[in-house]
Design an enzyme around this catalytic site. Structure first.
Site, PDB file in Angstrom:
ATOM      1  N   PRO A   1    -110.682 -39.001 -43.410  1.00 32.23           N
ATOM      2  CA  PRO A   1    -111.525 -39.799 -42.524  1.00 32.23           C
ATOM      3  C   PRO A   1    -112.146 -39.013 -41.376  1.00 32.23           C
ATOM      4  O   PRO A   1    -111.499 -38.151 -40.771  1.00 32.23           O
ATOM      5  CB  PRO A   1    -110.580 -40.867 -41.969  1.00 32.23           C
ATOM      6  CG  PRO A   1    -109.255 -40.618 -42.552  1.00 32.23           C
ATOM      7  CD  PRO A   1    -109.341 -39.552 -43.568  1.00 32.23           C
ATOM      8  N   ASN A   2    -113.401 -39.329 -41.146  1.00 34.38           N
ATOM      9  CA  ASN A   2    -114.200 -38.816 -40.020  1.00 34.38           C
ATOM     10  C   ASN A   2    -114.636 -37.354 -40.178  1.00 34.38           C
ATOM     11  O   ASN A   2    -115.408 -36.859 -39.359  1.00 34.38           O
ATOM     12  CB  ASN A   2    -113.461 -38.983 -38.672  1.00 34.38           C
ATOM     13  CG  ASN A   2    -113.224 -40.437 -38.358  1.00 34.38           C
ATOM     14  OD1 ASN A   2    -114.156 -41.235 -38.412  1.00 34.38           O
ATOM     15  ND2 ASN A   2    -112.003 -40.811 -38.057  1.00 34.38           N
TER      16      ASN A   2
ATOM     17  N   GLU B   1    -102.472 -27.309 -46.405  1.00 36.28           N
ATOM     18  CA  GLU B   1    -102.982 -28.217 -45.375  1.00 36.28           C
ATOM     19  C   GLU B   1    -103.882 -27.437 -44.407  1.00 36.28           C
ATOM     20  O   GLU B   1    -103.545 -26.316 -44.012  1.00 36.28           O
ATOM     21  CB  GLU B   1    -101.802 -28.818 -44.603  1.00 36.28           C
ATOM     22  CG  GLU B   1    -102.220 -29.756 -43.491  1.00 36.28           C
ATOM     23  CD  GLU B   1    -101.024 -30.346 -42.751  1.00 36.28           C
ATOM     24  OE1 GLU B   1     -99.916 -29.769 -42.809  1.00 36.28           O
ATOM     25  OE2 GLU B   1    -101.207 -31.386 -42.101  1.00 36.28           O
TER      26      GLU B   1
ATOM     27  N   HIS C   1    -106.207 -27.885 -40.732  1.00 35.06           N
ATOM     28  CA  HIS C   1    -106.761 -28.632 -39.599  1.00 35.06           C
ATOM     29  C   HIS C   1    -107.661 -27.683 -38.832  1.00 35.06           C
ATOM     30  O   HIS C   1    -107.282 -26.527 -38.571  1.00 35.06           O
ATOM     31  CB  HIS C   1    -105.656 -29.154 -38.670  1.00 35.06           C
ATOM     32  CG  HIS C   1    -104.813 -30.189 -39.323  1.00 35.06           C
ATOM     33  ND1 HIS C   1    -105.249 -31.480 -39.519  1.00 35.06           N
ATOM     34  CD2 HIS C   1    -103.577 -30.119 -39.866  1.00 35.06           C
ATOM     35  CE1 HIS C   1    -104.310 -32.162 -40.147  1.00 35.06           C
ATOM     36  NE2 HIS C   1    -103.286 -31.358 -40.373  1.00 35.06           N
ATOM     37  N   LEU C   2    -108.830 -28.162 -38.476  1.00 31.59           N
ATOM     38  CA  LEU C   2    -109.753 -27.334 -37.699  1.00 31.59           C
ATOM     39  C   LEU C   2    -109.150 -26.997 -36.344  1.00 31.59           C
ATOM     40  O   LEU C   2    -109.235 -25.864 -35.865  1.00 31.59           O
ATOM     41  CB  LEU C   2    -111.075 -28.082 -37.504  1.00 31.59           C
ATOM     42  CG  LEU C   2    -111.884 -28.304 -38.783  1.00 31.59           C
ATOM     43  CD1 LEU C   2    -112.525 -29.671 -38.767  1.00 31.59           C
ATOM     44  CD2 LEU C   2    -112.920 -27.224 -38.948  1.00 31.59           C
TER      45      LEU C   2
ATOM     46  N   ARG D   1    -119.368 -34.796 -34.340  1.00 32.40           N
ATOM     47  CA  ARG D   1    -118.156 -35.415 -33.784  1.00 32.40           C
ATOM     48  C   ARG D   1    -117.409 -34.403 -32.909  1.00 32.40           C
ATOM     49  O   ARG D   1    -116.976 -33.361 -33.409  1.00 32.40           O
ATOM     50  CB  ARG D   1    -117.288 -35.805 -34.972  1.00 32.40           C
ATOM     51  CG  ARG D   1    -115.902 -36.212 -34.634  1.00 32.40           C
ATOM     52  CD  ARG D   1    -115.055 -36.264 -35.893  1.00 32.40           C
ATOM     53  NE  ARG D   1    -113.759 -36.742 -35.521  1.00 32.40           N
ATOM     54  CZ  ARG D   1    -112.641 -36.456 -36.152  1.00 32.40           C
ATOM     55  NH1 ARG D   1    -112.670 -35.706 -37.236  1.00 32.40           N
ATOM     56  NH2 ARG D   1    -111.501 -36.913 -35.730  1.00 32.40           N
TER      57      ARG D   1
ATOM     58  N   ASN E   1    -107.505 -31.465 -45.706  1.00 30.46           N
ATOM     59  CA  ASN E   1    -107.523 -31.853 -44.303  1.00 30.46           C
ATOM     60  C   ASN E   1    -107.614 -33.372 -44.311  1.00 30.46           C
ATOM     61  O   ASN E   1    -108.681 -33.938 -44.556  1.00 30.46           O
ATOM     62  CB  ASN E   1    -108.728 -31.243 -43.569  1.00 30.46           C
ATOM     63  CG  ASN E   1    -108.725 -31.610 -42.093  1.00 30.46           C
ATOM     64  OD1 ASN E   1    -107.923 -32.451 -41.655  1.00 30.46           O
ATOM     65  ND2 ASN E   1    -109.615 -31.008 -41.317  1.00 30.46           N
TER      66      ASN E   1
ATOM     67  N   ARG F   1    -102.444 -30.328 -28.960  1.00 27.41           N
ATOM     68  CA  ARG F   1    -103.220 -31.510 -28.555  1.00 27.41           C
ATOM     69  C   ARG F   1    -102.273 -32.674 -28.217  1.00 27.41           C
ATOM     70  O   ARG F   1    -101.116 -32.458 -27.885  1.00 27.41           O
ATOM     71  CB  ARG F   1    -104.199 -31.861 -29.677  1.00 27.41           C
ATOM     72  CG  ARG F   1    -105.185 -30.706 -29.972  1.00 27.41           C
ATOM     73  CD  ARG F   1    -106.195 -31.076 -31.021  1.00 27.41           C
ATOM     74  NE  ARG F   1    -107.037 -32.188 -30.580  1.00 27.41           N
ATOM     75  CZ  ARG F   1    -107.758 -32.939 -31.414  1.00 27.41           C
ATOM     76  NH1 ARG F   1    -107.756 -32.682 -32.711  1.00 27.41           N
ATOM     77  NH2 ARG F   1    -108.494 -33.933 -30.944  1.00 27.41           N
TER      78      ARG F   1
ATOM     79  N   ALA G   1    -106.825 -37.863 -39.399  1.00 24.68           N
ATOM     80  CA  ALA G   1    -105.777 -38.633 -38.712  1.00 24.68           C
ATOM     81  C   ALA G   1    -104.696 -39.132 -39.662  1.00 24.68           C
ATOM     82  O   ALA G   1    -103.537 -39.316 -39.255  1.00 24.68           O
ATOM     83  CB  ALA G   1    -106.413 -39.802 -37.966  1.00 24.68           C
TER      84      ALA G   1
ATOM     85  N   TYR H   1    -114.093 -29.668 -32.754  1.00 27.13           N
ATOM     86  CA  TYR H   1    -114.171 -29.441 -34.202  1.00 27.13           C
ATOM     87  C   TYR H   1    -115.297 -28.493 -34.628  1.00 27.13           C
ATOM     88  O   TYR H   1    -115.447 -28.210 -35.815  1.00 27.13           O
ATOM     89  CB  TYR H   1    -114.314 -30.778 -34.926  1.00 27.13           C
ATOM     90  CG  TYR H   1    -113.149 -31.712 -34.684  1.00 27.13           C
ATOM     91  CD1 TYR H   1    -111.862 -31.352 -35.066  1.00 27.13           C
ATOM     92  CD2 TYR H   1    -113.328 -32.950 -34.050  1.00 27.13           C
ATOM     93  CE1 TYR H   1    -110.775 -32.191 -34.831  1.00 27.13           C
ATOM     94  CE2 TYR H   1    -112.254 -33.798 -33.815  1.00 27.13           C
ATOM     95  CZ  TYR H   1    -110.980 -33.413 -34.206  1.00 27.13           C
ATOM     96  OH  TYR H   1    -109.909 -34.233 -33.976  1.00 27.13           O
TER      97      TYR H   1
HETATM   98  C1  DQA Z   1    -108.039 -32.857 -37.665  1.00 30.73           C
HETATM   99  C2  DQA Z   1    -106.987 -33.180 -36.606  1.00 30.73           C
HETATM  100  C3  DQA Z   1    -106.618 -34.650 -36.642  1.00 30.73           C
HETATM  101  O1  DQA Z   1    -105.678 -34.936 -35.636  1.00 30.73           O
HETATM  102  C4  DQA Z   1    -107.847 -35.496 -36.413  1.00 30.73           C
HETATM  103  O2  DQA Z   1    -107.515 -36.870 -36.511  1.00 30.73           O
HETATM  104  C5  DQA Z   1    -108.963 -35.150 -37.318  1.00 30.73           C
HETATM  105  C6  DQA Z   1    -109.255 -33.738 -37.524  1.00 30.73           C
HETATM  106  C7  DQA Z   1    -108.484 -31.378 -37.569  1.00 30.73           C
HETATM  107  O3  DQA Z   1    -109.085 -30.907 -38.535  1.00 30.73           O
HETATM  108  O4  DQA Z   1    -108.290 -30.728 -36.545  1.00 30.73           O
HETATM  109  O5  DQA Z   1    -109.660 -36.004 -37.825  1.00 30.73           O
HETATM  110  O6  DQA Z   1    -107.471 -33.029 -38.942  1.00 30.73           O
END
Ligand code: DQA
Length: 155
Positions: free
Chosen positions: A11-12, A99, A101-102, A19, A75, A108, A78, A24
């Site tokens: 998501p997102n 896994e 994460h950017l 965003r 990735n 955080r 959330a 990011y």
């Molecule tokens: C994320 C980190 C997550 O906490 C966040 O909800 C994202 C992006 C990252 O790539 O840093 O959507 O996965």
């Protein structure tokens, strides 16, 4: 023999570039995917990309990929922090799961410090921005090649 790597974004992540660019980065997901496609990878590696904002769609994709892919890069956005269903789907997969994460989720908010995806993953890369995906693709290729070498030795 062809090897397939599935890169899943949750998501997102379709909003990358627009965003929270300070967190990011300014690259869109399409640009990141293009960078991966431009990597000099072994000829027999095929990369597939999948993005969804929906937990069920991600789980369906993981289930469908069983037996068809040789590594998964994910990735989960959330969902990484709370989706037991996604965790369980990844646990059922018999291939390496990487896994990504950017951002550095451990630097955080505290609600990002836990990742259920991590519990089901072979390993993870976080905090390197879009470079993390390329690192993950390189790692996936290396793991696939090592696995093949072991299989060849055993045959
Ligand atoms: C994320 C980190 C997550 O906490 C966040 O909800 C994202 C992006 C990252 O790539 O840093 O959507 O996965």
């Amino acid at each position: 023999m062809l090897a397939r790597v599935l890169v899943i974004n949750g998501p997102n992540l379709n909003m990358l570039g627009r965003r929270e660019p300070d967190v990011y980065g300014r690259q869109s997901l399409a640009e990141i995917q293009q960078e991966i496609e431009e990597m000099s990878l072994p000829d027999d590696i095929e990369i597939e990309f999948f993005q969804s904002n929906h937990e069920g769609a991600l789980i369906d994709k993981i289930q469908e990929s069983c037996g068809l892919v040789d590594a998964i890069i994910i990735n989960a956005g959330a969902l990484s922090h709370y989706s037991i269903a996604l965790h369980d789907a990844l646990k059922a997969v018999k291939v390496p799961v990487i896994e990504v994460h950017l951002s550095n989720i451990y630097a955080r908010e505290s609600f990002r410090h836990q990742s259920l995806v991590s519990l089901a993953a072979t390993g993870g890369i976080f905090g390197f921005g879009s470079l993390g995906y390329k690192m993950a693709v390189s790692a996936a290729c290396e793991l696939i090649s090592r696995r093949r070498n072991v299989q060849e030795k055993n045959n």
